[in-house]
Scaffold this motif. Structure first.
Motif, PDB file in Angstrom:
ATOM      1  N   GLY A   4      -5.796   0.502   1.844  1.00 45.17           N
ATOM      2  CA  GLY A   4      -4.178   1.308   1.261  1.00 45.17           C
ATOM      3  C   GLY A   4      -4.760   3.370   1.000  1.00 45.17           C
ATOM      4  N   MET A  55       6.717  10.188   5.812  1.00 47.45           N
ATOM      5  CA  MET A  55       6.497   8.180   5.914  1.00 47.45           C
ATOM      6  C   MET A  55       7.289   8.150   5.026  1.00 47.45           C
ATOM      7  SD  MET A  55       2.256   6.617   6.012  1.00 47.45           S
ATOM      8  CE  MET A  55       2.139   6.600   4.433  1.00 47.45           C
ATOM      9  N   GLU A  56       7.293   7.043   4.002  1.00 50.29           N
ATOM     10  CA  GLU A  56       7.828   6.274   2.377  1.00 50.29           C
ATOM     11  C   GLU A  56       7.074   5.267   2.432  1.00 50.29           C
ATOM     12  OE1 GLU A  56       8.325   6.405  -0.798  1.00 50.29           O
ATOM     13  OE2 GLU A  56       9.931   8.177   0.223  1.00 50.29           O
ATOM     14  N   THR A  57       6.392   5.123   1.354  1.00 51.93           N
ATOM     15  CA  THR A  57       5.166   3.998   1.463  1.00 51.93           C
ATOM     16  C   THR A  57       6.088   2.663  -0.281  1.00 51.93           C
ATOM     17  OG1 THR A  57       3.405   5.226  -0.025  1.00 51.93           O
ATOM     18  CG2 THR A  57       3.723   4.375   2.341  1.00 51.93           C
ATOM     19  N   ASN A  58       7.296   4.023  -0.666  1.00 47.89           N
ATOM     20  CA  ASN A  58       7.483   2.853  -1.953  1.00 47.89           C
ATOM     21  C   ASN A  58       8.567   2.171  -1.246  1.00 47.89           C
ATOM     22  OD1 ASN A  58       6.270   4.127  -3.823  1.00 47.89           O
ATOM     23  ND2 ASN A  58       7.646   6.360  -4.133  1.00 47.89           N
ATOM     24  N   HIS A  68       5.088  -1.633   6.408  1.00 45.47           N
ATOM     25  CA  HIS A  68       5.046  -0.996   5.515  1.00 45.47           C
ATOM     26  C   HIS A  68       4.990   0.075   4.735  1.00 45.47           C
ATOM     27  CE1 HIS A  68       4.180  -5.310   3.845  1.00 45.47           C
ATOM     28  NE2 HIS A  68       3.371  -5.456   4.938  1.00 45.47           N
ATOM     29  N   TYR A  69       5.925   0.683   5.788  1.00 47.51           N
ATOM     30  CA  TYR A  69       6.599   2.412   5.643  1.00 47.51           C
ATOM     31  C   TYR A  69       7.401   2.505   5.981  1.00 47.51           C
ATOM     32  CZ  TYR A  69       5.080   3.034  10.913  1.00 47.51           C
ATOM     33  OH  TYR A  69       4.548   2.959  11.356  1.00 47.51           O
ATOM     34  N   SER A 109       3.242  -1.653  -0.666  1.00 49.56           N
ATOM     35  CA  SER A 109       2.463  -0.814   0.600  1.00 49.56           C
ATOM     36  C   SER A 109       1.199  -0.972  -0.215  1.00 49.56           C
ATOM     37  CB  SER A 109       3.216   0.163   1.019  1.00 49.56           C
ATOM     38  OG  SER A 109       4.490  -0.229   1.224  1.00 49.56           O
ATOM     39  N   PHE A 110       0.568  -1.111   1.601  1.00 48.57           N
ATOM     40  CA  PHE A 110      -0.856  -0.173   0.806  1.00 48.57           C
ATOM     41  C   PHE A 110      -1.770  -0.384   0.656  1.00 48.57           C
ATOM     42  CE2 PHE A 110       0.922   2.710   4.407  1.00 48.57           C
ATOM     43  CZ  PHE A 110       0.642   1.393   5.817  1.00 48.57           C
ATOM     44  N   LYS A 152      -3.648   6.196   3.254  1.00 49.68           N
ATOM     45  CA  LYS A 152      -2.569   7.269   1.841  1.00 49.68           C
ATOM     46  C   LYS A 152      -2.727   8.157   1.491  1.00 49.68           C
ATOM     47  CE  LYS A 152       0.234   4.031  -0.336  1.00 49.68           C
ATOM     48  NZ  LYS A 152       0.889   3.450  -2.336  1.00 49.68           N
ATOM     49  N   SER A 199       9.835   5.328   8.127  1.00 51.46           N
ATOM     50  CA  SER A 199       9.939   6.999   8.911  1.00 51.46           C
ATOM     51  C   SER A 199      11.126   6.911   9.674  1.00 51.46           C
ATOM     52  CB  SER A 199       9.167   7.278  10.398  1.00 51.46           C
ATOM     53  OG  SER A 199       9.222   5.824  11.331  1.00 51.46           O
TER      54      SER A 199
END
Length: 293
Positions: A205, A263-266, A168-169, A199-200, A209, A171
């Motif tokens: 979550g 990290m990218e959570t979108n 869910h991220y 994500s999260f 974050k 990297s």
């Protein structure tokens, strides 16, 4: 007569069903090598696990409960099967290799440590954490993590690229591993996840974050150095740390993304372009816009 034939048909179905069930239970080659360029080795980290059933204490505050160790995601027998399939595919040492692992070999240390040290022990209070979080990172079993590194080093690829997700991220990580015998291994890992799922979410979550946002400032443009002790304990050390009592040590660098985080959570989809001397990793969102150059 109809009843007789009906009973025969049911008997055959039951026999075939039992044979099919036994075939599935005994099948041990869910891993495979895709004929890409470079070749891509897909690992099976579900059916080839190995468990140490000796109990160990889990502590949270003053509460202690025994639990089993986290599994090795691939057993010794599993690695033997994987190695056989890799070389049967006509891949040869000295060539580049892509390894696809469902969960990253190099996860984000803060998330893994936070889940393992603070969330996982909540089960002693009756919190059902297993269905809410994934406690199946390579890092949770130092022996399994070490075996992964030793296997790749033994194959001797000219370039090792790991593709992963399931966390869910997104990297991007570069790790330089040094073994006690002087051998070195460089790993480039690219993680993209998720494409559709959120994500999260929820309270956990939001907390995660916030922790990651604070930690990103520390991790950004900062090399992380770690060692693995003879007892398979992986720990961070300061730069310049010098010790002969290690199985391997590594230097880990996380790439900074456009959002000024590691990290990218979108939602995103990874696109990796492999050239002879360069690797270009791009994250696309569901509308095909660039997230990362």
């Amino acid at each position: 007569m109809k009843t007789y034939f009906k009973m025969l048909s049911i008997g055959k179905i039951m026999t075939y069903q039992e044979e099919w069930k036994n075939t599935l239970w005994n099948f041990d080659s869910w891993h495979f090598v895709a004929p890409t360029n470079p070749k891509a080795l897909f690992l099976d980290t579900r059916t080839q696990r190995e468990y140490n059933m000796e109990p160990r204490p889990e502590k949270w505050g003053q509460l202690i409960e025994e639990s089993i160790w986290a599994p090795q995601l691939i057993s010794q027998k599993g690695w033997e099967l994987v190695t056989g399939s890799l070389f049967d595919s006509e891949w040869k040492s000295g060539r580049p290799l892509i390894i696809v692992s469902a969960t990253p070999l190099y996860g984000l240390g803060l998330i893994e440590t936070f889940l393992h040290d603070f969330v996982y022990p909540l089960k002693v209070l009756g919190v059902n954490v297993h269905t809410r979080f994934d406690f199946e990172a390579w890092k949770y079993n130092g022996k399994g993590f070490t075996e992964f590194l030793h296997q790749v080093a033994a194959w001797k690829p000219s370039r090792c690229i790991i593709l992963s997700g399931d966390v869910h991220y997104a990297s991007a990580v570069t790790a330089t591993v040094s073994f006690k015998n002087g051998q070195k291994l460089t790993i480039n890992q690219f993680t993209s996840s998720p494409l559709k799922n959120m994500s999260f979410g929820g309270l956990w979550g939001i907390l995660m974050k916030q922790i990651m946002a604070i930690n990103a400032i520390k991790r950004k443009n900062n090399e992380i150095q770690r060692v693995c002790t003879p007892s398979y304990h992986i720990k961070e050390v300061r730069k310049g740390h010098n010790s002969n009592t290690f199985l391997w040590k590594d230097a880990v660098n996380y790439q900074t993304l456009e959002n000024n985080s590691i990290m990218e959570t979108n939602n995103n989809l990874g696109l990796l372009m492999i050239r002879r001397r360069t690797l270009n990793n791009i994250l696309l969102n569901p509308h095909h816009k660039l997230i990362q150059p």
